[in-house]
Write a protein that holds these residues in place. Structure first.
Motif, short mmCIF file in Angstrom:
data_model
loop_
_atom_site.label_atom_id
_atom_site.label_comp_id
_atom_site.label_asym_id
_atom_site.label_seq_id
_atom_site.Cartn_x
_atom_site.Cartn_y
_atom_site.Cartn_z
N GLN A 1 8.21 13.49 -40.04
CA GLN A 1 7.67 14.50 -40.93
C GLN A 1 6.38 14.04 -41.62
O GLN A 1 5.88 14.73 -42.51
CB GLN A 1 8.71 14.89 -41.97
CG GLN A 1 9.91 15.60 -41.36
CD GLN A 1 10.69 16.40 -42.37
OE1 GLN A 1 10.14 16.93 -43.33
NE2 GLN A 1 12.00 16.52 -42.17
N ARG B 1 5.06 14.97 -35.79
CA ARG B 1 6.44 15.19 -35.38
C ARG B 1 6.63 14.82 -33.91
O ARG B 1 5.86 15.23 -33.05
CB ARG B 1 6.81 16.67 -35.60
CG ARG B 1 8.28 16.96 -35.33
CD ARG B 1 8.59 18.40 -35.64
NE ARG B 1 8.36 18.69 -37.04
CZ ARG B 1 9.24 18.46 -38.00
NH1 ARG B 1 10.41 17.91 -37.69
NH2 ARG B 1 8.97 18.74 -39.25
N THR C 1 10.12 16.52 -49.17
CA THR C 1 9.62 15.54 -48.18
C THR C 1 8.13 15.71 -47.90
O THR C 1 7.41 14.72 -47.76
CB THR C 1 10.40 15.68 -46.87
OG1 THR C 1 11.80 15.54 -47.15
CG2 THR C 1 9.99 14.61 -45.87
N ASP C 2 7.65 16.96 -47.85
CA ASP C 2 6.25 17.16 -47.50
C ASP C 2 5.29 16.76 -48.61
O ASP C 2 4.08 16.75 -48.41
CB ASP C 2 6.00 18.62 -47.10
CG ASP C 2 6.35 19.61 -48.21
OD1 ASP C 2 6.81 19.17 -49.29
OD2 ASP C 2 6.19 20.82 -48.01
#
Length: 300
Positions: free
Chosen positions: A239, A269, A211-212
């Protein structure tokens, strides 16, 4: 039908049994509870979807209106003269058809379908990887494909997959495909994931993109009742993934619907999915406060 074909779309089921997709969806949910099939990608597949992957013929008939709208929107993020990589998949194939109109473009791909869609584009250069042909999705995989991508650097990668979650990122059911997709992503400064709402919240065996690493997700508007997709979108935005939503309400005939762009800057976030106007308004107010602070310092 699922046993014969491996996968089937809700739209096709509704046509065959001459009822509504709402009714079919309810019945498919009941069959899934009995372990007779799994719900996937706007349709149903044989049980064991964590390891089983549908072939191209089945995938090409699933969520067609959504894929069309996603491709329309994703094409807006490609500029003249860019060098990009495009992975294998039915959604990326739809994107490639639209990229044929972008002058000066260089497209690196391991997909025969993407290359075919661009074969007659006079102003687009297509560079194919090496590798071994994987017939189920017409993609080149293996060490030859991965080695041909070493040392490559492009502006963006457009990648699809079998599932997307905020916890694990993009994933696919095939190890060889996942490995090549990772090599495509490593060559790009930005990663754009193309995934319709039915893939949101679905996790499959092999992780492709954490995801990052994902810069932007281009998806369609989930149905109001699809809590899982809405929750996953919220978590992805939390995120830092930028969300671009294409609105599509395809008819039973699969008509193309113009994309409606709603691109949200990736929030910190806890920010949640806010409107772009609200974010820009806050940024403008912050700039005004900074100018006032600088002016005050100068007076002092």
């Amino acid at each position: 039908m699922v046993r014969a074909n491996g996968a089937v779309s809700l739209r096709e089921l509704a046509r065959v049994v001459q009822t509504s997709e709402v009714t079919v969806r309810r019945d498919v949910r009941a069959l899934e509870a009995e372990g007779l099939l799994d719900r996937r990608h706007g349709g149903a597949v044989l049980p064991g979807g964590f390891t089983r992957e549908s072939g191209f013929p089945q995938k090409s008939h699933l969520a067609t209106a959504e894929k069309t709208a996603i491709a329309d929107l994703a094409a807006n993020f490609v500029e003249e003269g860019e060098a990009i990589v495009v992975g294998a998949g039915t959604t990326t194939q739809e994107l490639a058809r639209r990229l044929a109109r972008v002058p000066g473009l260089t497209v690196v791909t391991n997909s025969l379908l993407v290359a075919q869609a661009l074969a007659h584009a006079n102003r687009v250069e297509v560079v194919m990887t090496g590798g071994t042909l994987r017939g189920s999705n017409y993609a080149l995989v293996g060490s030859g494909a991965e080695q041909s991508l070493q040392g490559l650097r492009v502006s963006r990668a457009f990648i699809s997959g079998s599932g997307l979650t905020a916890e694990r990122g993009l994933s696919t059911s095939n190890m060889l495909s996942a490995s090549v997709d990772r090599a495509l992503v490593q060559a790009a400064a930005e990663v754009v994931v193309l995934a319709d709402h039915t893939k949101l919240g679905t996790d499959t065996m092999f992780q492709t993109v954490p995801t990052d690493v994902i810069t932007r997700l281009v998806t369609d508007e989930p149905p109001v009742h699809d809590d899982r997709a809405h929750t996953e979108l919220q978590a992805l935005a939390d995120q830092g993934v930028q969300i671009a939503v294409a609105g599509a309400s395809g008819s039973p005939g699969g008509d193309e619907v113009p994309a409606r762009r709603r691109s949200l800057p990736g929030p910190r976030r806890g920010q949640g999915l806010r409107s772009a106007a609200a974010v820009l308004g806050e940024q403008g107010a912050e700039r005004e406060r900074e100018r006032a602070r600088v002016a005050d310092l100068r007076r002092r």
